[in-house]
Design a protein around this motif. Structure first.
Motif, PDB file in Angstrom:
ATOM      1  N   ILE A   1     -12.048  50.974  83.642  1.00 38.25           N
ATOM      2  CA  ILE A   1     -13.476  50.826  83.338  1.00 38.25           C
ATOM      3  C   ILE A   1     -14.213  52.126  83.652  1.00 38.25           C
ATOM      4  O   ILE A   1     -14.945  52.652  82.820  1.00 38.25           O
ATOM      5  CB  ILE A   1     -14.085  49.651  84.137  1.00 38.25           C
ATOM      6  CG1 ILE A   1     -13.475  48.325  83.647  1.00 38.25           C
ATOM      7  CG2 ILE A   1     -15.601  49.635  84.014  1.00 38.25           C
ATOM      8  CD1 ILE A   1     -13.818  47.126  84.533  1.00 38.25           C
ATOM      9  N   VAL A   2     -13.979  52.679  84.829  1.00 42.04           N
ATOM     10  CA  VAL A   2     -14.755  53.865  85.214  1.00 42.04           C
ATOM     11  C   VAL A   2     -14.338  55.085  84.385  1.00 42.04           C
ATOM     12  O   VAL A   2     -15.161  55.955  84.094  1.00 42.04           O
ATOM     13  CB  VAL A   2     -14.658  54.138  86.733  1.00 42.04           C
ATOM     14  CG1 VAL A   2     -13.300  54.722  87.118  1.00 42.04           C
ATOM     15  CG2 VAL A   2     -15.786  55.059  87.180  1.00 42.04           C
ATOM     16  N   ARG A   3     -13.069  55.124  83.966  1.00 38.63           N
ATOM     17  CA  ARG A   3     -12.625  56.257  83.160  1.00 38.63           C
ATOM     18  C   ARG A   3     -12.984  56.088  81.688  1.00 38.63           C
ATOM     19  O   ARG A   3     -12.923  57.048  80.912  1.00 38.63           O
ATOM     20  CB  ARG A   3     -11.114  56.451  83.309  1.00 38.63           C
ATOM     21  CG  ARG A   3     -10.677  56.776  84.759  1.00 38.63           C
ATOM     22  CD  ARG A   3      -9.170  57.014  84.851  1.00 38.63           C
ATOM     23  NE  ARG A   3      -8.437  55.920  84.235  1.00 38.63           N
ATOM     24  CZ  ARG A   3      -7.174  56.000  83.832  1.00 38.63           C
ATOM     25  NH1 ARG A   3      -6.515  57.139  83.965  1.00 38.63           N
ATOM     26  NH2 ARG A   3      -6.577  54.960  83.290  1.00 38.63           N
ATOM     27  N   GLY A   4     -13.289  54.827  81.286  1.00 39.80           N
ATOM     28  CA  GLY A   4     -13.698  54.604  79.902  1.00 39.80           C
ATOM     29  C   GLY A   4     -12.567  54.409  78.923  1.00 39.80           C
ATOM     30  O   GLY A   4     -12.715  54.656  77.727  1.00 39.80           O
ATOM     31  N   TYR A   5     -11.421  53.964  79.414  1.00 42.39           N
ATOM     32  CA  TYR A   5     -10.315  53.687  78.499  1.00 42.39           C
ATOM     33  C   TYR A   5     -10.353  52.225  78.074  1.00 42.39           C
ATOM     34  O   TYR A   5     -10.444  51.335  78.918  1.00 42.39           O
ATOM     35  CB  TYR A   5      -8.966  53.981  79.165  1.00 42.39           C
ATOM     36  CG  TYR A   5      -8.712  55.462  79.355  1.00 42.39           C
ATOM     37  CD1 TYR A   5      -8.622  56.313  78.263  1.00 42.39           C
ATOM     38  CD2 TYR A   5      -8.554  56.003  80.625  1.00 42.39           C
ATOM     39  CE1 TYR A   5      -8.391  57.664  78.434  1.00 42.39           C
ATOM     40  CE2 TYR A   5      -8.315  57.357  80.809  1.00 42.39           C
ATOM     41  CZ  TYR A   5      -8.241  58.181  79.704  1.00 42.39           C
ATOM     42  OH  TYR A   5      -8.011  59.515  79.873  1.00 42.39           O
ATOM     43  N   GLY A   6     -10.264  51.977  76.791  1.00 39.25           N
ATOM     44  CA  GLY A   6     -10.388  50.617  76.275  1.00 39.25           C
ATOM     45  C   GLY A   6      -9.061  49.899  76.179  1.00 39.25           C
ATOM     46  O   GLY A   6      -8.610  49.549  75.093  1.00 39.25           O
ATOM     47  N   TRP A   7      -8.430  49.660  77.331  1.00 38.79           N
ATOM     48  CA  TRP A   7      -7.123  48.981  77.310  1.00 38.79           C
ATOM     49  C   TRP A   7      -7.228  47.572  76.737  1.00 38.79           C
ATOM     50  O   TRP A   7      -8.170  46.845  77.063  1.00 38.79           O
ATOM     51  CB  TRP A   7      -6.543  48.927  78.733  1.00 38.79           C
ATOM     52  CG  TRP A   7      -5.775  50.173  79.069  1.00 38.79           C
ATOM     53  CD1 TRP A   7      -6.304  51.334  79.546  1.00 38.79           C
ATOM     54  CD2 TRP A   7      -4.372  50.379  78.915  1.00 38.79           C
ATOM     55  NE1 TRP A   7      -5.300  52.266  79.701  1.00 38.79           N
ATOM     56  CE2 TRP A   7      -4.112  51.701  79.323  1.00 38.79           C
ATOM     57  CE3 TRP A   7      -3.317  49.581  78.477  1.00 38.79           C
ATOM     58  CZ2 TRP A   7      -2.824  52.254  79.297  1.00 38.79           C
ATOM     59  CZ3 TRP A   7      -2.033  50.118  78.451  1.00 38.79           C
ATOM     60  CH2 TRP A   7      -1.810  51.444  78.857  1.00 38.79           C
TER      61      TRP A   7
ATOM     62  N   THR B   1     -19.752  59.783  86.501  1.00 36.14           N
ATOM     63  CA  THR B   1     -20.008  61.152  86.956  1.00 36.14           C
ATOM     64  C   THR B   1     -19.407  61.361  88.348  1.00 36.14           C
ATOM     65  O   THR B   1     -18.711  62.354  88.596  1.00 36.14           O
ATOM     66  CB  THR B   1     -21.532  61.402  87.011  1.00 36.14           C
ATOM     67  OG1 THR B   1     -22.070  61.147  85.718  1.00 36.14           O
ATOM     68  CG2 THR B   1     -21.825  62.836  87.430  1.00 36.14           C
ATOM     69  N   ALA B   2     -19.642  60.402  89.225  1.00 37.26           N
ATOM     70  CA  ALA B   2     -19.114  60.518  90.594  1.00 37.26           C
ATOM     71  C   ALA B   2     -17.588  60.536  90.574  1.00 37.26           C
ATOM     72  O   ALA B   2     -16.943  61.268  91.343  1.00 37.26           O
ATOM     73  CB  ALA B   2     -19.629  59.359  91.447  1.00 37.26           C
ATOM     74  N   TYR B   3     -17.004  59.734  89.687  1.00 43.77           N
ATOM     75  CA  TYR B   3     -15.546  59.676  89.596  1.00 43.77           C
ATOM     76  C   TYR B   3     -14.978  61.028  89.159  1.00 43.77           C
ATOM     77  O   TYR B   3     -13.998  61.517  89.720  1.00 43.77           O
ATOM     78  CB  TYR B   3     -15.130  58.565  88.625  1.00 43.77           C
ATOM     79  CG  TYR B   3     -13.648  58.267  88.659  1.00 43.77           C
ATOM     80  CD1 TYR B   3     -13.131  57.325  89.555  1.00 43.77           C
ATOM     81  CD2 TYR B   3     -12.759  58.936  87.826  1.00 43.77           C
ATOM     82  CE1 TYR B   3     -11.773  57.058  89.604  1.00 43.77           C
ATOM     83  CE2 TYR B   3     -11.398  58.674  87.870  1.00 43.77           C
ATOM     84  CZ  TYR B   3     -10.912  57.724  88.762  1.00 43.77           C
ATOM     85  OH  TYR B   3      -9.568  57.477  88.819  1.00 43.77           O
TER      86      TYR B   3
END
Lengths: 320, 320
Positions: free
Chosen positions: B227-233, B266-268
């Protein structure tokens, strides 16, 4: 024949232990497994005294081979332990909870102590309790269990408790699983679901047929059956069961189930009376994929052991 | 030496395949495993073309032994497949998604097709795709995967896809796991986390040290890093990672994480730059219990194989 620390300890012909499935592994099944050369464990579960008296008497009447009893540690007390020991079992197995309060009593009775564990912390407690054998149970097992999987858990437990012998449990239903358990460093396998689908198991034929028909994707760990039955399992232990309509309805809605309890519990008990497994639980592990028919326990013990022998030979034949 | 369908297919000295861990299994690690007699697979992941060009070139420069590439099926397209095949790998492994659109292209290039599956339905799709090898991956594996455990999954997949050879993945970090895989009927093991903690793996030394220090209870499958990286698994595939402060904060609060995304992402990314693994992910499987130091990949391949040989001999010696 496969000779291990387990077969030496109990003078068994096969390194196979019947999982003490509550309400399923009664005296008839335990005696059948013991007579076939494995170690039959009666599923003493929550410690119902009347049931235990009947089934332990039956086991002792029906086998002259070593046998034992399994109990849910957090649910029993000294009185249950004393009752069980009065039948002079060769082994008592304690699962789910701290076995240390009972270890000395079991061993003082000349009985072997088996402890089932779900992680390394519990394995160390089992060793402190004086366990003669430690069962490392993976999350793929049917019934109650933890979160760790058998394949990486078994060698980690072997390393943590050496030289105490370890058995593997969870996901084992044929000789390939037993051979794999031995390769991991275990001294044998504790097998549940495969023996549920046996002639001698307690439980309705329709439950056994559901196990035969089920695929491995159709089991899950869930608290819903404990909630509706009113068992206060400690945190972290869910039971693995076949998926059914009750699971579909309540899984993820556990709080609502608790609110609906009086009516739902009544309905559940009625469904039990009717043998309605769309509502009531059939505990089963992921190894249901490997179970294709209901068979006699003796035939199962024999075949699993022979297949394991063949797999050990075949694996060694890969060496060049 | 252990000779199996896997070692025959690629002319390997050891039945060991490097899991194509995205961002971890670069050209240096893949070449090291191949040079040691296993099959090194570069972790092509989501198909970043620049990264792939660099690492595939590096692999080809650094080994004359068979090697391959792994890709995340749902994330790639024909262009990525063509790019990968242009480097003439000996194997392409497809995981997580329907491999059938790409199978014919891989095989037409004279390349072996490996498909990784998480259940029997996927195993049948892999067979339809023309897989030369099928990897049955259990939920104890690090990184993305499914819900089924390795020990019962492997023999079920072996039965479902026979005579296609099967490898076991998930929970294997030493020779005991490899020997168990062979006993289950697999032709070898695909090993990830153990090789993450190797000298040649990409990734920071501090990440490798976290793997060395971790216990098996400290991993979990979670969607929070995707979720935080934005990958749509796609649904059903979560990644197994080491527990950390980010997991503690967001696990079970996935909806809130989605609301907080701009700032959290952003924090990640900042934490990634800092090598802060309290926030960022270290993918790892339950076999971390069996990993006690960072070592050279060649030493790992050699030791795992020698230990497996010893276990096969020791298991066969149990026969009476």
């Amino acid at each position: 024949m496969i000779q291990t620390g387990l077969t030496d300890l109990f003078n068994l012909r096969h390194p196979i232990v019947l999982a003490p499935m509550a309400g399923v592994a009664g005296g008839q099944l335990a005696a059948a497994v013991s007579n076939a050369g494995g170690l039959g464990l009666v599923g003493g579960g929550y410690g119902d005294a009347a049931w235990l008296r009947k089934e332990l008497f039956s086991t002792r009447e029906n086998t002259s081979r070593p046998w034992g009893v399994g109990l849910i540690t957090w649910a029993v007390n000294q009185r249950v332990i004393d009752l069980v020991l009065s039948y002079q079992p060769d082994a008592v197995m304690l699962s789910f909870g701290d076995p240390r309060p009972y270890g000395a009593f079991v061993k003082a009775a000349g009985c072997r102590l088996i402890c089932q564990v779900q992680d390394l912390n519990e394995a160390r407690l089992a060793q402190q309790a004086g366990a003669d054998l430690i069962v490392a149970q993976g999350t793929e097992a049917g019934g109650h269990g933890g979160t760790r999987a058998t394949l990486p858990l078994v060698p980690a437990v072997v390393d943590a408790v050496a030289p105490t012998p370890v058995l593997a449990a969870g996901g084992i239903a044929d000789g390939r699983g037993l051979a794999a358990a031995l390769a991991l460093g275990a001294h044998g396998a504790l097998i549940g679901t495969r023996f549920y689908a046996s002639t001698e198991a307690q439980g309705r034929p329709s439950a056994k047929q559901r196990i035969v028909a089920a695929h491995g994707n159709e089991t899950l760990r869930t608290p819903v059956f404990d909630i509706v039955r009113g068992y206060g399992w400690p945190q972290g232990y869910y039971g693995r069961a076949l998926h059914n309509a009750f699971v579909t309805r309540w899984s993820g809605r556990e709080e609502e189930l608790m609110q609906a309890l009086p009516a739902e519990r009544t309905a559940y008990h009625e469904a039990m009376g009717d043998g309605n497994f769309d509502t009531t639980v059939v505990w089963a592990g992921e190894a249901v994929d490997l179970i294709h028919s209901v068979e006699d326990a003796a035939a199962l013990v024999e075949r699993i052991s022979l297949e394991a022998e063949a797999r050990l030979r075949a694996s060694a034949a890969l060496l060049r």
